[in-house]
Design a protein around this motif. Structure first.
Motif, PDB file in Angstrom:
ATOM      1  N   GLU A 146      -3.745  19.883  21.376  1.00  0.00           N
ATOM      2  CA  GLU A 146      -4.851  19.864  20.421  1.00  0.00           C
ATOM      3  C   GLU A 146      -4.957  18.491  19.747  1.00  0.00           C
ATOM      4  OE1 GLU A 146      -6.996  22.169  20.044  1.00  0.00           O
ATOM      5  OE2 GLU A 146      -6.025  23.915  20.945  1.00  0.00           O
ATOM      6  N   PRO A 147      -6.167  18.104  19.352  1.00  0.00           N
ATOM      7  CA  PRO A 147      -6.311  16.892  18.535  1.00  0.00           C
ATOM      8  C   PRO A 147      -5.827  17.148  17.115  1.00  0.00           C
ATOM      9  CG  PRO A 147      -8.415  18.007  18.673  1.00  0.00           C
ATOM     10  CD  PRO A 147      -7.464  18.777  19.566  1.00  0.00           C
ATOM     11  N   ALA A 148      -5.718  16.115  16.327  1.00  0.00           N
ATOM     12  CA  ALA A 148      -5.326  16.238  14.924  1.00  0.00           C
ATOM     13  C   ALA A 148      -6.272  15.394  14.075  1.00  0.00           C
ATOM     14  CB  ALA A 148      -3.883  15.793  14.714  1.00  0.00           C
ATOM     15  N   HIS A 200       9.500  11.574  14.067  1.00  0.00           N
ATOM     16  CA  HIS A 200      10.213  12.730  14.625  1.00  0.00           C
ATOM     17  C   HIS A 200      11.031  13.464  13.567  1.00  0.00           C
ATOM     18  CE1 HIS A 200       8.973  11.493  18.612  1.00  0.00           C
ATOM     19  NE2 HIS A 200       9.498  10.298  18.419  1.00  0.00           N
ATOM     20  N   GLN A 201      10.566  13.444  12.333  1.00  0.00           N
ATOM     21  CA  GLN A 201      11.304  14.072  11.230  1.00  0.00           C
ATOM     22  C   GLN A 201      10.435  15.136  10.570  1.00  0.00           C
ATOM     23  OE1 GLN A 201      12.352  10.700   8.788  1.00  0.00           O
ATOM     24  NE2 GLN A 201      13.998  10.049  10.137  1.00  0.00           N
ATOM     25  N   GLY A 202      10.235  16.238  11.265  1.00  0.00           N
ATOM     26  CA  GLY A 202       9.448  17.338  10.739  1.00  0.00           C
ATOM     27  C   GLY A 202       8.057  17.368  11.347  1.00  0.00           C
ATOM     28  N   VAL A 203       7.432  18.535  11.248  1.00  0.00           N
ATOM     29  CA  VAL A 203       6.091  18.755  11.787  1.00  0.00           C
ATOM     30  C   VAL A 203       5.160  19.070  10.635  1.00  0.00           C
ATOM     31  CG1 VAL A 203       4.678  20.168  13.315  1.00  0.00           C
ATOM     32  CG2 VAL A 203       7.032  19.603  13.962  1.00  0.00           C
ATOM     33  N   TYR A 204       3.998  18.423  10.653  1.00  0.00           N
ATOM     34  CA  TYR A 204       3.014  18.596   9.581  1.00  0.00           C
ATOM     35  C   TYR A 204       1.788  19.309  10.138  1.00  0.00           C
ATOM     36  CZ  TYR A 204       5.999  15.167   7.329  1.00  0.00           C
ATOM     37  OH  TYR A 204       7.087  14.516   6.803  1.00  0.00           O
ATOM     38  N   VAL A 205       1.415  20.410   9.499  1.00  0.00           N
ATOM     39  CA  VAL A 205       0.310  21.259   9.921  1.00  0.00           C
ATOM     40  C   VAL A 205      -0.733  21.275   8.807  1.00  0.00           C
ATOM     41  CG1 VAL A 205       1.790  22.653  11.423  1.00  0.00           C
ATOM     42  CG2 VAL A 205       1.489  23.301   9.026  1.00  0.00           C
ATOM     43  N   PRO A 206      -1.906  21.907   9.011  1.00  0.00           N
ATOM     44  CA  PRO A 206      -2.943  21.871   7.976  1.00  0.00           C
ATOM     45  C   PRO A 206      -2.432  22.267   6.594  1.00  0.00           C
ATOM     46  CG  PRO A 206      -3.867  22.720   9.995  1.00  0.00           C
ATOM     47  CD  PRO A 206      -2.400  22.550  10.250  1.00  0.00           C
ATOM     48  N   GLY A 207      -2.756  21.430   5.618  1.00  0.00           N
ATOM     49  CA  GLY A 207      -2.288  21.637   4.251  1.00  0.00           C
ATOM     50  C   GLY A 207      -1.031  20.873   3.914  1.00  0.00           C
ATOM     51  N   SER A 208      -0.430  20.187   4.907  1.00  0.00           N
ATOM     52  CA  SER A 208       0.769  19.385   4.668  1.00  0.00           C
ATOM     53  C   SER A 208       0.382  17.964   4.283  1.00  0.00           C
ATOM     54  CB  SER A 208       1.648  19.323   5.921  1.00  0.00           C
ATOM     55  OG  SER A 208       2.045  20.609   6.341  1.00  0.00           O
ATOM     56  N   ILE A 238       0.832  -1.204   0.000  1.00  0.00           N
ATOM     57  CA  ILE A 238       0.000   0.000   0.000  1.00  0.00           C
ATOM     58  C   ILE A 238       0.866   1.253   0.000  1.00  0.00           C
ATOM     59  CG2 ILE A 238      -1.663   1.367   1.328  1.00  0.00           C
ATOM     60  CD1 ILE A 238      -2.895  -1.094   0.073  1.00  0.00           C
ATOM     61  N   THR A 239       0.580   2.156  -0.921  1.00  0.00           N
ATOM     62  CA  THR A 239       1.147   3.505  -0.873  1.00  0.00           C
ATOM     63  C   THR A 239       0.133   4.392  -0.159  1.00  0.00           C
ATOM     64  OG1 THR A 239       2.365   3.205  -2.933  1.00  0.00           O
ATOM     65  CG2 THR A 239       1.972   5.459  -2.219  1.00  0.00           C
ATOM     66  N   GLU A 240       0.588   5.046   0.886  1.00  0.00           N
ATOM     67  CA  GLU A 240      -0.296   5.797   1.776  1.00  0.00           C
ATOM     68  C   GLU A 240       0.101   7.267   1.801  1.00  0.00           C
ATOM     69  OE1 GLU A 240      -1.473   4.984   6.327  1.00  0.00           O
ATOM     70  OE2 GLU A 240       0.608   5.638   6.064  1.00  0.00           O
ATOM     71  N   SER A 241      -0.894   8.124   1.874  1.00  0.00           N
ATOM     72  CA  SER A 241      -0.625   9.534   2.125  1.00  0.00           C
ATOM     73  C   SER A 241      -1.651  10.068   3.098  1.00  0.00           C
ATOM     74  CB  SER A 241      -0.651  10.351   0.828  1.00  0.00           C
ATOM     75  OG  SER A 241      -1.887  10.216   0.157  1.00  0.00           O
ATOM     76  N   TYR A 242      -1.203  10.992   3.931  1.00  0.00           N
ATOM     77  CA  TYR A 242      -2.073  11.730   4.835  1.00  0.00           C
ATOM     78  C   TYR A 242      -2.056  13.191   4.419  1.00  0.00           C
ATOM     79  CZ  TYR A 242      -1.652   7.920   8.337  1.00  0.00           C
ATOM     80  OH  TYR A 242      -1.675   6.726   9.009  1.00  0.00           O
ATOM     81  N   VAL A 243      -3.189  13.858   4.554  1.00  0.00           N
ATOM     82  CA  VAL A 243      -3.247  15.315   4.446  1.00  0.00           C
ATOM     83  C   VAL A 243      -3.749  15.838   5.783  1.00  0.00           C
ATOM     84  CG1 VAL A 243      -4.265  17.304   3.294  1.00  0.00           C
ATOM     85  CG2 VAL A 243      -3.677  15.271   1.968  1.00  0.00           C
ATOM     86  N   CYS A 244      -2.964  16.673   6.435  1.00  0.00           N
ATOM     87  CA  CYS A 244      -3.347  17.219   7.733  1.00  0.00           C
ATOM     88  C   CYS A 244      -4.467  18.237   7.532  1.00  0.00           C
ATOM     89  CB  CYS A 244      -2.140  17.855   8.411  1.00  0.00           C
ATOM     90  SG  CYS A 244      -2.485  18.435  10.089  1.00  0.00           S
ATOM     91  N   LEU A 245      -5.599  18.023   8.192  1.00  0.00           N
ATOM     92  CA  LEU A 245      -6.740  18.935   8.104  1.00  0.00           C
ATOM     93  C   LEU A 245      -6.794  19.894   9.289  1.00  0.00           C
ATOM     94  CD1 LEU A 245      -9.539  16.436   6.947  1.00  0.00           C
ATOM     95  CD2 LEU A 245      -8.015  17.840   5.531  1.00  0.00           C
ATOM     96  N   SER A 246      -6.364  19.436  10.452  1.00  0.00           N
ATOM     97  CA  SER A 246      -6.272  20.320  11.620  1.00  0.00           C
ATOM     98  C   SER A 246      -5.307  19.709  12.612  1.00  0.00           C
ATOM     99  CB  SER A 246      -7.645  20.533  12.264  1.00  0.00           C
ATOM    100  OG  SER A 246      -8.103  19.375  12.917  1.00  0.00           O
ATOM    101  N   GLY A 247      -4.773  20.560  13.498  1.00  0.00           N
ATOM    102  CA  GLY A 247      -3.790  20.097  14.468  1.00  0.00           C
ATOM    103  C   GLY A 247      -2.399  20.024  13.868  1.00  0.00           C
ATOM    104  N   ALA A 248      -1.510  19.315  14.545  1.00  0.00           N
ATOM    105  CA  ALA A 248      -0.127  19.171  14.091  1.00  0.00           C
ATOM    106  C   ALA A 248       0.382  17.798  14.506  1.00  0.00           C
ATOM    107  CB  ALA A 248       0.763  20.262  14.690  1.00  0.00           C
ATOM    108  N   VAL A 249       1.093  17.141  13.593  1.00  0.00           N
ATOM    109  CA  VAL A 249       1.647  15.820  13.878  1.00  0.00           C
ATOM    110  C   VAL A 249       3.085  15.759  13.379  1.00  0.00           C
ATOM    111  CG1 VAL A 249      -0.613  14.718  13.686  1.00  0.00           C
ATOM    112  CG2 VAL A 249       0.894  14.774  11.699  1.00  0.00           C
ATOM    113  N   SER A 250       3.816  14.775  13.904  1.00  0.00           N
ATOM    114  CA  SER A 250       5.155  14.476  13.415  1.00  0.00           C
ATOM    115  C   SER A 250       5.200  13.000  13.066  1.00  0.00           C
ATOM    116  CB  SER A 250       6.202  14.797  14.481  1.00  0.00           C
ATOM    117  OG  SER A 250       7.506  14.466  14.029  1.00  0.00           O
ATOM    118  N   GLU A 251       5.944  12.667  12.016  1.00  0.00           N
ATOM    119  CA  GLU A 251       6.144  11.260  11.670  1.00  0.00           C
ATOM    120  C   GLU A 251       7.614  10.916  11.832  1.00  0.00           C
ATOM    121  OE1 GLU A 251       4.139   8.937   8.321  1.00  0.00           O
ATOM    122  OE2 GLU A 251       6.204   9.084   7.598  1.00  0.00           O
TER     123      GLU A 251
END
Length: 227
Positions: free
Chosen positions: A196-198, A170-178, A155-168
């Protein structure tokens, strides 16, 4: 008299589901690829799959609505995303949220995830929009959640951050629109900010057999494998 021969609902009979798929299409049309040819190709493949679904006018097969403890954070996640660039996607999602069945996806859920994680599928082999071309959905993480290391076979997977902030990993921070991109077999762990939730939209692409037979399994690795 029975309803045995009543026509089964299709996508065109439920505009709100169709509009939501159109918003997914727009996400994968306009989000930048950062110069990555692999990510750009993935975005194109997702758009093409969604285009096929829209054209096919598939069945709508909703599951009984279900919540999980983490969905207590959903209102906050939606409120935080509504005013951002993800607003159109958030509003389209809100129009169908009462019909969503939130799930864990694991036979045995780690204790730490019971109150801080759940996902709801939007399109896939099990519905609500029935298709074998792609799996689309949303995942909700509570504040401070750590989603353990795992990988997806085929499976090729992608996430689009809609709200909140996450890290994968520990290599960078993803915010809405990432966008987060995970190729097959890529081991990844997700962490969420403490306050905050994400809410993330996701897309899974792969061979139909892999989409049909995908199992949610955490991968046990040495501590230094994912940092």
């Amino acid at each position: 008299m029975t309803d045995d021969f009543a026509p089964r609902p299709h996508l065109r009979d439920h505009p709100d589901w169709r509009y939501l798929l159109q918003e997914y299409y727009e996400l994968y049309r306009y989000l930048p690829s950062g110069g990555s040819t692999r990510i750009r190709a993935h975005q194109r493949h997702v758009r093409e799959a969604i285009g096929r679904v829209l054209k096919a006018n598939p069945l709508i097969q909703t599951q009984p609505p279900a919540t999980k403890p983490v969905t207590a954070h959903l209102k906050r996640a939606l409120d935080e995303g509504r005013g951002d660039r993800m607003g159109p996607m958030i509003r389209a999602f809100e129009s169908v949220q009462a019909d969503l069945s939130w799930q864990y996806g694991y036979e045995k859920v780690p204790k730490g995830l019971v109150g801080s994680y759940a996902y709801a599928e939007i399109a896939g082999p099990q519905g609500p929009v029935v298709t074998e071309d792609i799996i689309l959905g949303v995942v909700l993480f509570g504040p401070g959640c750590t989603y353990p290391a795992h990988a997806h076979r085929g499976i090729t997977e992608s996430y689009v951050c809609l709200s909140g902030a996450v890290s994968e990993n520990h290599q960078g921070v993803y915010v809405p629109g990432s966008m987060i991109f995970n190729p097959p077999e890529h081991l990844h762990r997700i962490t969420v900010g403490m306050n905050e939730p994400a809410l993330l939209a996701y897309a899974w692409m792969g061979a139909r057999d892999d989409l049909l037979d995908q199992k949610m399994v955490f991968t046990r690795k040495r501590k230094d494998d994912v940092r």
